[in-house]
Design an enzyme around this catalytic site. Structure first.
Site, PDB file in Angstrom:
ATOM      1  N   HIS A  98      -1.997  -0.731   0.389  1.00 18.53           N
ATOM      2  CA  HIS A  98      -2.541   0.554  -0.059  1.00 18.53           C
ATOM      3  C   HIS A  98      -1.448   1.618   0.060  1.00 18.53           C
ATOM      4  O   HIS A  98      -1.185   2.126   1.151  1.00 18.53           O
ATOM      5  CB  HIS A  98      -3.756   0.950   0.787  1.00 18.53           C
ATOM      6  CG  HIS A  98      -4.936   0.063   0.599  1.00 18.53           C
ATOM      7  ND1 HIS A  98      -5.678   0.052  -0.567  1.00 18.53           N
ATOM      8  CD2 HIS A  98      -5.504  -0.855   1.423  1.00 18.53           C
ATOM      9  CE1 HIS A  98      -6.667  -0.823  -0.454  1.00 18.53           C
ATOM     10  NE2 HIS A  98      -6.584  -1.391   0.737  1.00 18.53           N
ATOM     11  N   HIS A 108      -2.942  -6.812  -4.287  1.00 17.40           N
ATOM     12  CA  HIS A 108      -3.495  -7.895  -3.473  1.00 17.40           C
ATOM     13  C   HIS A 108      -2.869  -9.209  -3.912  1.00 17.40           C
ATOM     14  O   HIS A 108      -2.579  -9.411  -5.095  1.00 17.40           O
ATOM     15  CB  HIS A 108      -5.015  -7.957  -3.655  1.00 17.40           C
ATOM     16  CG  HIS A 108      -5.615  -9.296  -3.335  1.00 17.40           C
ATOM     17  ND1 HIS A 108      -5.900 -10.234  -4.310  1.00 17.40           N
ATOM     18  CD2 HIS A 108      -5.956  -9.866  -2.154  1.00 17.40           C
ATOM     19  CE1 HIS A 108      -6.411 -11.313  -3.740  1.00 17.40           C
ATOM     20  NE2 HIS A 108      -6.451 -11.119  -2.441  1.00 17.40           N
TER      21      HIS A 108
END
Length: 312
Positions: A98, A108
């Site tokens: 993030h 991811h």
């Protein structure tokens, strides 16, 4: 060739080290990953590494796990009921990043190996899975093209049909059914992969794992110093809410980890440090925020798109 969990474990531990080193360097090298070694009472354990409050990455977690058990949890047998009740082991590296700057996408990736023994002494059931996907807040075509072309380049040596198949699987999986919208612009995702045999399947897994940093770091480098203000920050926090919803409601990996008794802190490291929800909020038509949904959150052949201009 028979499955070799020890070789998979050695590769995954090195992959975790390599990714953490690459991310720390991109962050500026001033903040390092903390390490959490954990043991699972039911069998196995893992090593979670976390960078928090970095110059570029607000939170970056890279987790290795090697867990085992006597009976598979429901999340693992829902689509493979014939494996119910079997002893099993699972190895993997999973990461979620993030960034602080809203122009840098959240990312991811995971690569994993699963093996279920045959109690009667027959051949075990095994397979590889994984992939990587990208969740931008402000879309840049140049970044999307690079991301997907890197993904295509990683898997194409194993068959030209794999990239379009894995991309479609990714688009279908990372979809918030309760919202009727994708989580991001996708990438590649595969599961139950074992058809070419262990050696070839393991080589594909390594190609995917090794492609993550070349796919992501150039995007981070390109966007990490791009100016932003409070408007962009608040939109990023709002869109992070979608990320949380997917991971808690739909993600099979989260469900498997929780149901199998894994370390909760490591399983939920994917959640962002800050997030917001606004009741029935919609961006202003024609705004940069609306463009994300209208242009980027649509299945698209990014790898076949002509290269975008450098300032897209």
């Amino acid at each position: 060739m028979s499955p070799d969990p020890a070789a998979v474990r050695a590769y995954l531990l090195q992959l975790q080290e390599d990714i953490c080193a690459g991310l720390a360097a991109e962050d500026g090298g001033q903040n390092t990953f903390r390490t959490d070694e954990w043991v699972r009472p039911e069998g196995g354990g893992g090593r979670t590494r976390l960078l928090a409050e970095g110059a570029i990455f607000e939170k970056a977690g890279v987790a290795f796990s090697h867990v085992r058990g006597e009976r598979l949890p429901p999340s693992a047998t829902a689509h493979r009921p014939e494996l119910a009740g079997r002893p099993w082991e699972a190895l993997g590296v999973s990461l979620v990043i993030h960034p602080r700057n809203p122009h840098v996408p959240t990312s991811h990736a995971n690569v994993r190996f699963f093996l279920a023994a045959d109690p009667t002494g027959g051949e075990p059931a095994w397979w590889f899975g994984g992939g990587f996907d990208l969740t931008p807040y402000y879309g840049h075509e140049e970044d999307a093209v690079h991301w997907h072309r890197t993904a295509r380049g990683a898997v194409s040596p194993f068959g030209e049909e794999l990239y379009p198949r894995f991309k479609e699987t990714c688009d279908r999986y990372f979809f918030l059914r309760h919202r009727g919208e994708p989580r991001g612009i996708g990438g590649i995702f595969f599961d139950d992969y074992n058809a070419p045999g262990f050696e070839r399947s393991f080589a594909l897994l390594r190609a995917v794992g090794d492609a993550f940093l070349p796919a992501y770091r150039p995007i981070v480098a390109r966007r990490k110093h791009q100016p932003f203000g409070e408007r962009e920050r608040q939109f990023q926090l709002y869109r992070r809410g979608r990320y949380v919803e997917f991971n808690l409601v739909w993600d099979r990996g989260t469900h498997f980890g929780l149901q199998s008794g894994g370390r909760t802190e490591s399983i939920l490291m994917s959640l962002p440090p800050l997030v917001r929800w606004d009741y029935d909020w919609h961006p202003e038509p024609g705004s940069p925020e609306a463009r994300l949904h209208d242009v980027f959150l649509r299945p698209r052949d990014w790898a076949g798109t002509a290269a975008a201009t450098p300032h897209s």
